[in-house]
Motif scaffolding. Sequence first.
Motif, PDB file in Angstrom:
ATOM      1  N   LEU A  85     -16.710  68.381  15.835  1.00 40.27           N
ATOM      2  CA  LEU A  85     -16.976  67.961  14.464  1.00 40.27           C
ATOM      3  C   LEU A  85     -15.733  68.132  13.583  1.00 40.27           C
ATOM      4  CD1 LEU A  85     -19.004  67.032  12.305  1.00 40.27           C
ATOM      5  CD2 LEU A  85     -19.655  69.437  12.005  1.00 40.27           C
ATOM      6  N   LEU A  86     -15.107  69.312  13.644  1.00 40.78           N
ATOM      7  CA  LEU A  86     -13.939  69.575  12.798  1.00 40.78           C
ATOM      8  C   LEU A  86     -12.736  68.737  13.240  1.00 40.78           C
ATOM      9  CD1 LEU A  86     -14.257  73.448  12.413  1.00 40.78           C
ATOM     10  CD2 LEU A  86     -14.795  71.680  10.721  1.00 40.78           C
ATOM     11  N   GLY A  87     -12.562  68.570  14.546  1.00 44.12           N
ATOM     12  CA  GLY A  87     -11.470  67.733  15.031  1.00 44.12           C
ATOM     13  C   GLY A  87     -11.617  66.299  14.553  1.00 44.12           C
ATOM     14  N   SER A  88     -12.852  65.792  14.525  1.00 44.10           N
ATOM     15  CA  SER A  88     -13.110  64.428  14.067  1.00 44.10           C
ATOM     16  C   SER A  88     -12.772  64.264  12.586  1.00 44.10           C
ATOM     17  CB  SER A  88     -14.583  64.071  14.300  1.00 44.10           C
ATOM     18  OG  SER A  88     -14.897  64.114  15.663  1.00 44.10           O
ATOM     19  N   ILE A  89     -13.063  65.280  11.812  1.00 43.66           N
ATOM     20  CA  ILE A  89     -12.783  65.219  10.380  1.00 43.66           C
ATOM     21  C   ILE A  89     -11.280  65.125  10.134  1.00 43.66           C
ATOM     22  CG2 ILE A  89     -12.861  66.538   8.218  1.00 43.66           C
ATOM     23  CD1 ILE A  89     -15.589  67.632   9.172  1.00 43.66           C
ATOM     24  N   PHE A  90     -10.514  65.972  10.806  1.00 44.04           N
ATOM     25  CA  PHE A  90      -9.067  65.962  10.577  1.00 44.04           C
ATOM     26  C   PHE A  90      -8.384  64.766  11.234  1.00 44.04           C
ATOM     27  CE2 PHE A  90      -9.996  70.346   9.443  1.00 44.04           C
ATOM     28  CZ  PHE A  90      -9.207  70.491   8.308  1.00 44.04           C
ATOM     29  N   ASN A  91      -9.010  64.192  12.243  1.00 43.32           N
ATOM     30  CA  ASN A  91      -8.495  62.959  12.834  1.00 43.32           C
ATOM     31  C   ASN A  91      -8.481  61.828  11.805  1.00 43.32           C
ATOM     32  OD1 ASN A  91      -7.712  61.308  15.237  1.00 43.32           O
ATOM     33  ND2 ASN A  91      -9.675  60.311  14.869  1.00 43.32           N
ATOM     34  N   LEU A  92      -9.404  61.906  10.852  1.00 47.96           N
ATOM     35  CA  LEU A  92      -9.491  60.886   9.793  1.00 47.96           C
ATOM     36  C   LEU A  92      -8.527  61.151   8.642  1.00 47.96           C
ATOM     37  CD1 LEU A  92     -13.394  60.555   9.570  1.00 47.96           C
ATOM     38  CD2 LEU A  92     -11.803  58.936  10.637  1.00 47.96           C
ATOM     39  N   GLY A  93      -7.769  62.231   8.722  1.00 48.14           N
ATOM     40  CA  GLY A  93      -6.873  62.612   7.637  1.00 48.14           C
ATOM     41  C   GLY A  93      -5.958  61.511   7.131  1.00 48.14           C
ATOM     42  N   PRO A  94      -5.329  60.717   8.029  1.00 50.66           N
ATOM     43  CA  PRO A  94      -4.427  59.661   7.547  1.00 50.66           C
ATOM     44  C   PRO A  94      -5.103  58.612   6.666  1.00 50.66           C
ATOM     45  CG  PRO A  94      -3.971  60.149   9.841  1.00 50.66           C
ATOM     46  CD  PRO A  94      -5.234  60.907   9.479  1.00 50.66           C
ATOM     47  N   LEU A  95      -6.440  58.556   6.669  1.00 46.67           N
ATOM     48  CA  LEU A  95      -7.125  57.628   5.763  1.00 46.67           C
ATOM     49  C   LEU A  95      -6.995  58.090   4.317  1.00 46.67           C
ATOM     50  CD1 LEU A  95     -10.480  56.983   7.687  1.00 46.67           C
ATOM     51  CD2 LEU A  95      -8.308  55.773   7.875  1.00 46.67           C
ATOM     52  N   ILE A  96      -6.783  59.403   4.141  1.00 46.54           N
ATOM     53  CA  ILE A  96      -6.656  59.970   2.798  1.00 46.54           C
ATOM     54  C   ILE A  96      -5.209  59.999   2.356  1.00 46.54           C
ATOM     55  CG2 ILE A  96      -7.084  62.021   1.382  1.00 46.54           C
ATOM     56  CD1 ILE A  96      -9.304  62.761   3.398  1.00 46.54           C
ATOM     57  N   SER A  97      -4.326  60.450   3.234  1.00 44.79           N
ATOM     58  CA  SER A  97      -2.901  60.524   2.932  1.00 44.79           C
ATOM     59  C   SER A  97      -2.127  60.145   4.174  1.00 44.79           C
ATOM     60  CB  SER A  97      -2.513  61.945   2.497  1.00 44.79           C
ATOM     61  OG  SER A  97      -1.110  62.058   2.332  1.00 44.79           O
ATOM     62  N   ASN A  98      -1.274  59.122   4.066  1.00 44.69           N
ATOM     63  CA  ASN A  98      -0.540  58.663   5.239  1.00 44.69           C
ATOM     64  C   ASN A  98       0.967  58.873   5.114  1.00 44.69           C
ATOM     65  OD1 ASN A  98       0.056  56.699   3.373  1.00 44.69           O
ATOM     66  ND2 ASN A  98      -0.781  54.990   4.542  1.00 44.69           N
ATOM     67  N   SER A  99       1.369  59.925   4.400  1.00 46.01           N
ATOM     68  CA  SER A  99       2.781  60.285   4.432  1.00 46.01           C
ATOM     69  C   SER A  99       3.086  60.880   5.798  1.00 46.01           C
ATOM     70  CB  SER A  99       3.105  61.305   3.341  1.00 46.01           C
ATOM     71  OG  SER A  99       2.543  62.570   3.638  1.00 46.01           O
ATOM     72  N   TYR A 100       4.318  60.771   6.236  1.00 47.68           N
ATOM     73  CA  TYR A 100       4.693  61.232   7.568  1.00 47.68           C
ATOM     74  C   TYR A 100       4.383  62.716   7.749  1.00 47.68           C
ATOM     75  CZ  TYR A 100       7.606  61.794  11.771  1.00 47.68           C
ATOM     76  OH  TYR A 100       8.059  62.063  13.039  1.00 47.68           O
ATOM     77  N   GLU A 101       4.691  63.516   6.742  1.00 42.95           N
ATOM     78  CA  GLU A 101       4.464  64.957   6.820  1.00 42.95           C
ATOM     79  C   GLU A 101       2.980  65.278   6.941  1.00 42.95           C
ATOM     80  OE1 GLU A 101       6.309  63.442   4.575  1.00 42.95           O
ATOM     81  OE2 GLU A 101       8.319  64.030   5.266  1.00 42.95           O
ATOM     82  N   MET A 102       2.152  64.581   6.172  1.00 40.59           N
ATOM     83  CA  MET A 102       0.715  64.822   6.228  1.00 40.59           C
ATOM     84  C   MET A 102       0.120  64.353   7.556  1.00 40.59           C
ATOM     85  SD  MET A 102      -0.154  66.529   3.665  1.00 40.59           S
ATOM     86  CE  MET A 102      -1.911  66.478   3.977  1.00 40.59           C
ATOM     87  N   ILE A 103       0.640  63.251   8.089  1.00 40.75           N
ATOM     88  CA  ILE A 103       0.166  62.778   9.389  1.00 40.75           C
ATOM     89  C   ILE A 103       0.425  63.831  10.459  1.00 40.75           C
ATOM     90  CG2 ILE A 103       0.622  61.112  11.245  1.00 40.75           C
ATOM     91  CD1 ILE A 103       1.015  59.007   9.060  1.00 40.75           C
ATOM     92  N   LEU A 104       1.617  64.417  10.422  1.00 35.90           N
ATOM     93  CA  LEU A 104       1.939  65.467  11.387  1.00 35.90           C
ATOM     94  C   LEU A 104       1.000  66.662  11.218  1.00 35.90           C
ATOM     95  CD1 LEU A 104       5.864  65.461  11.345  1.00 35.90           C
ATOM     96  CD2 LEU A 104       4.326  64.436  13.030  1.00 35.90           C
ATOM     97  N   SER A 105       0.683  67.004   9.974  1.00 34.56           N
ATOM     98  CA  SER A 105      -0.228  68.124   9.714  1.00 34.56           C
ATOM     99  C   SER A 105      -1.621  67.833  10.246  1.00 34.56           C
ATOM    100  CB  SER A 105      -0.298  68.410   8.207  1.00 34.56           C
ATOM    101  OG  SER A 105       0.965  68.783   7.698  1.00 34.56           O
ATOM    102  N   PHE A 106      -2.110  66.628   9.990  1.00 31.26           N
ATOM    103  CA  PHE A 106      -3.446  66.253  10.461  1.00 31.26           C
ATOM    104  C   PHE A 106      -3.508  66.226  11.996  1.00 31.26           C
ATOM    105  CE2 PHE A 106      -3.887  63.948   6.219  1.00 31.26           C
ATOM    106  CZ  PHE A 106      -4.697  64.929   5.678  1.00 31.26           C
ATOM    107  N   ARG A 107      -2.430  65.728  12.634  1.00 28.98           N
ATOM    108  CA  ARG A 107      -2.419  65.688  14.098  1.00 28.98           C
ATOM    109  C   ARG A 107      -2.372  67.106  14.667  1.00 28.98           C
ATOM    110  NH1 ARG A 107      -5.152  62.368  15.531  1.00 28.98           N
ATOM    111  NH2 ARG A 107      -4.370  62.516  17.652  1.00 28.98           N
ATOM    112  N   PHE A 108      -1.648  67.997  13.999  1.00 27.68           N
ATOM    113  CA  PHE A 108      -1.579  69.392  14.432  1.00 27.68           C
ATOM    114  C   PHE A 108      -2.971  70.034  14.396  1.00 27.68           C
ATOM    115  CE2 PHE A 108      -1.441  73.893  13.358  1.00 27.68           C
ATOM    116  CZ  PHE A 108      -0.592  74.408  14.330  1.00 27.68           C
ATOM    117  N   ILE A 109      -3.689  69.846  13.296  1.00 26.71           N
ATOM    118  CA  ILE A 109      -5.006  70.468  13.147  1.00 26.71           C
ATOM    119  C   ILE A 109      -6.003  69.843  14.123  1.00 26.71           C
ATOM    120  CG2 ILE A 109      -6.894  70.958  11.552  1.00 26.71           C
ATOM    121  CD1 ILE A 109      -4.835  70.836   9.273  1.00 26.71           C
ATOM    122  N   THR A 110      -5.893  68.528  14.334  1.00 21.15           N
ATOM    123  CA  THR A 110      -6.746  67.884  15.334  1.00 21.15           C
ATOM    124  C   THR A 110      -6.512  68.502  16.697  1.00 21.15           C
ATOM    125  OG1 THR A 110      -6.697  65.788  14.097  1.00 21.15           O
ATOM    126  CG2 THR A 110      -7.366  65.683  16.410  1.00 21.15           C
ATOM    127  N   GLY A 111      -5.240  68.726  17.039  1.00 20.78           N
ATOM    128  CA  GLY A 111      -4.908  69.367  18.305  1.00 20.78           C
ATOM    129  C   GLY A 111      -5.477  70.772  18.410  1.00 20.78           C
TER     130      GLY A 111
END
Length: 392
Positions: A85-111
């Motif tokens: 459930l939590l991984g799915s939520i953070f996987n959607l992170g780039p829909l909210i903010s798609n800056s390169y730094e934020m994408i890396l953060s969202f991918r890290f948390i998904t991992g």
Amino acid sequence: MKDAHPTPGYILPIIVIAQFAGTSLWFAGNAILPDLEKALSLPADALGVITSAVQLGFITGTLTFAFLTIADRFSPSRVFFICALLGSIFNLGPLISNSYEMILSFRFITGFFLAGIYPIGMKIASDWHKKGLGKALGYLVGALVLGTAFPHLIRDLTGSLPWKYILIATSSVAVMGGIAILAGVGDGPFRKRGSKFDLGVIFKLFRHNDFRNAAFGYFGHMWELYAFWAFTPFILRYYNSSVGTELNVSLWSFITIAVGALSCALGGHLAMSISSKKVAFFALALSGICCILSPLLFMAPIVIFIAILQVWGMAVVADSPQFSTLVAQTANKAYIGTGLTVVNSIGFAITIISIQLLTWLNGFVQSDYLFLTLAVGPVFGLMHLTKVETSK
């Protein structure tokens, strides 16, 4: 008698489907990378960095889970659901903010939350299967392979749709997988619960020679596996440019990765007859040969190129469930979950090194010879695999 608790036939299919669903989050970022490169003007090393962000998150998660012995102290099915459930939520992170730094953060948390999906799924399978664990894990890692390849298939099928649909699809599938585990699979009859938090468990596990050698064999395998998967689209694009072909990169990336699911399942059945150790040895040796012969791959006719790439895709992962079986068989029975988790953690740390090494070498070495460096892993793994002694 333990045989008085036969495993219901529906248990393994549910775990397999849930594992496929949850691990579809893994390469979602890779599948949308071409779109992000156009939209955000990403740097040349974005493939390696975004992939490594997920791997680093997974490592952090598995270390956290291992040190806290979460997989052995709490219900694995509940842990799986919460992390899906939590991984799915953070996987959607780039829909909210798609800056390169934020994408890396969202991918890290998904991992990070994938640490509660992949190794926990293997823990659940081991709790339900006293016999035939190699076969069960063969199907389970096959599900991981399909889940890893799934975003590439979605990208191919939704080529005309915005990249956001890939994230929505993978997150939706992962949530359904978590629900399936929670609703359909309880704690297995062979689960032995760890009674307390013990910071020294990890060190105690590695003092056992067979566990250590099984783990080291797995580490050699991991040096090659994710680097190959991450660079499969690169291999296809480079071949297209070298030979002048127009292979569908997304479709063939999916096929090349997904074909490993078949070899995992076949290897699991074969392990029932000849042992997990022998299956792992053959697969690791074959994938090592593919690494050594890789410079010839880019000069081959298209039919031979595709055929060899599929052989490599099968061999590179067929040993994974058998290494996990060996790790589970040689670990202290009260801490199988922790053993699987910490070995996964170290193995995925190694994938970051190999992925980043290929990314760096690509600026200095002709691409034809780039994948020779992956052969180091199979050689190292085979050296330690031969030392593993198991009665199963």
